[in-house]
Design an enzyme around this catalytic site. Sequence first.
Site, PDB file in Angstrom:
ATOM      1  CB  ALA A 114      -0.903   0.007   1.224  1.00  0.00           C
ATOM      2  CB  CYS A 154      -3.869  -8.117   4.215  1.00  0.00           C
ATOM      3  SG  CYS A 154      -3.372  -6.674   5.187  1.00  0.00           S
ATOM      4  CE  LYS A 185       0.637 -11.843  -1.575  1.00  0.00           C
ATOM      5  NZ  LYS A 185       1.276 -10.505  -1.448  1.00  0.00           N
ATOM      6  CG  ASN A 212       4.477 -13.261  -2.425  1.00  0.00           C
ATOM      7  OD1 ASN A 212       3.745 -12.895  -1.512  1.00  0.00           O
ATOM      8  ND2 ASN A 212       5.443 -12.493  -2.876  1.00  0.00           N
ATOM      9  N   GLY A 213       7.358 -14.677  -1.772  1.00  0.00           N
ATOM     10  CA  GLY A 213       8.094 -14.689  -0.518  1.00  0.00           C
ATOM     11  C   GLY A 213       9.584 -14.868  -0.724  1.00  0.00           C
ATOM     12  CG  ASP A 214      12.051 -14.926   1.927  1.00  0.00           C
ATOM     13  OD1 ASP A 214      11.543 -13.863   2.317  1.00  0.00           O
ATOM     14  OD2 ASP A 214      12.305 -15.885   2.689  1.00  0.00           O
TER      15      ASP A 214
END
Length: 357
Positions: A2, A85, A127, A189-191
Amino acid sequence: MAGITNAAYRRLCAEQGAGLYVCEMITSRGLVERDETTMSMLVFDELETTRSVQLYGTDPVYVAKATEILCGEYGVAHVDLNFGCPVPKVTRKGGGGALPWKRNLLGQILEHAVAAAAPYDVPVTMKTRKGLDEDHLTYLDAGRIAEDAGCAAIALHGRTVAQAYSGAADWDAIAALVAHVDRIPVLGNGDIWEAADALRMVEQTGAAGVVVGRGCLGRPWLFRDLAAAFAGDDVKTLPTLGEVAAMMRRHAELLCEHMGEERGCKEFRKHVTWYLKGFAAGGPMRRSLGLVDSLAALDGLLAELDADEPFPVSELGSPRGRQGSPRDRVVLPEGWLDDTDGTGVVLREDAAETTGG
């Protein structure tokens, strides 16, 4: 993301390489009720030919109406639903990463969104995270529900809500989801800090692609590296400080074009630390850049940087953006864990509430 992936930043990243650049998350209720703050976020660059929006919602009817508005009035070509989120103000209302615990409610929201987008031939994706915590995992069920609802793909952030952005992403969970679903692609997703990380993730998990979040903070050229890596080219961008300064100037320029110079410069300030991470620019320079109020002032400060300073290779592969610590508990609505149904659950979604996930 955001306050980061606005029209200016999406344009900047798109100038670097191939990919789908998603608008910062907006609320379905805010869009349906034409909330001023929400509508101000729904802005696209004139060269943004493929419009993609991430939507937050907890009510199937509102999500459907918002999806129809996006497709019919804004020409959006892709809608992504955020169920990942971890921010407490979102999870305490059953939204974001908390919602997949209610399997039936999740299915209703996805089905409504897919049905609303179908007449426009717009794909809907979702997601999510692994689950609330290690004792309350939801991602495998979410994958099945996404398939059954007609989603085009599912993206998995390999952390739980309780982890937030701390620790390491669990790529084994991504691999497990790949093995669990067989009708839609899984995105990991992630790192993803470097292009090499994306290649490793795809190789290790079998994911169809990757989703980048914090890895691009202060490094929009990451998408150039990703495009090259997936094309089989050995390219790694290690810009000098002068080249980074040029990117900073371009970013500020685009922000000012979209928001006006005063607001654009204020928005740019948050990016300074990310761009200069690892470089030798001293505290006074960083503070001055963090207070910049015009493009002319920015030009003067950037001219003082050592343009020949090499990129700090020690920063390669290091986390960017917020990390923090894992949470002792996830903030949830009262009685949320009592069942996994959610049918008939009424959750209050604030029209103006916006956050990233």
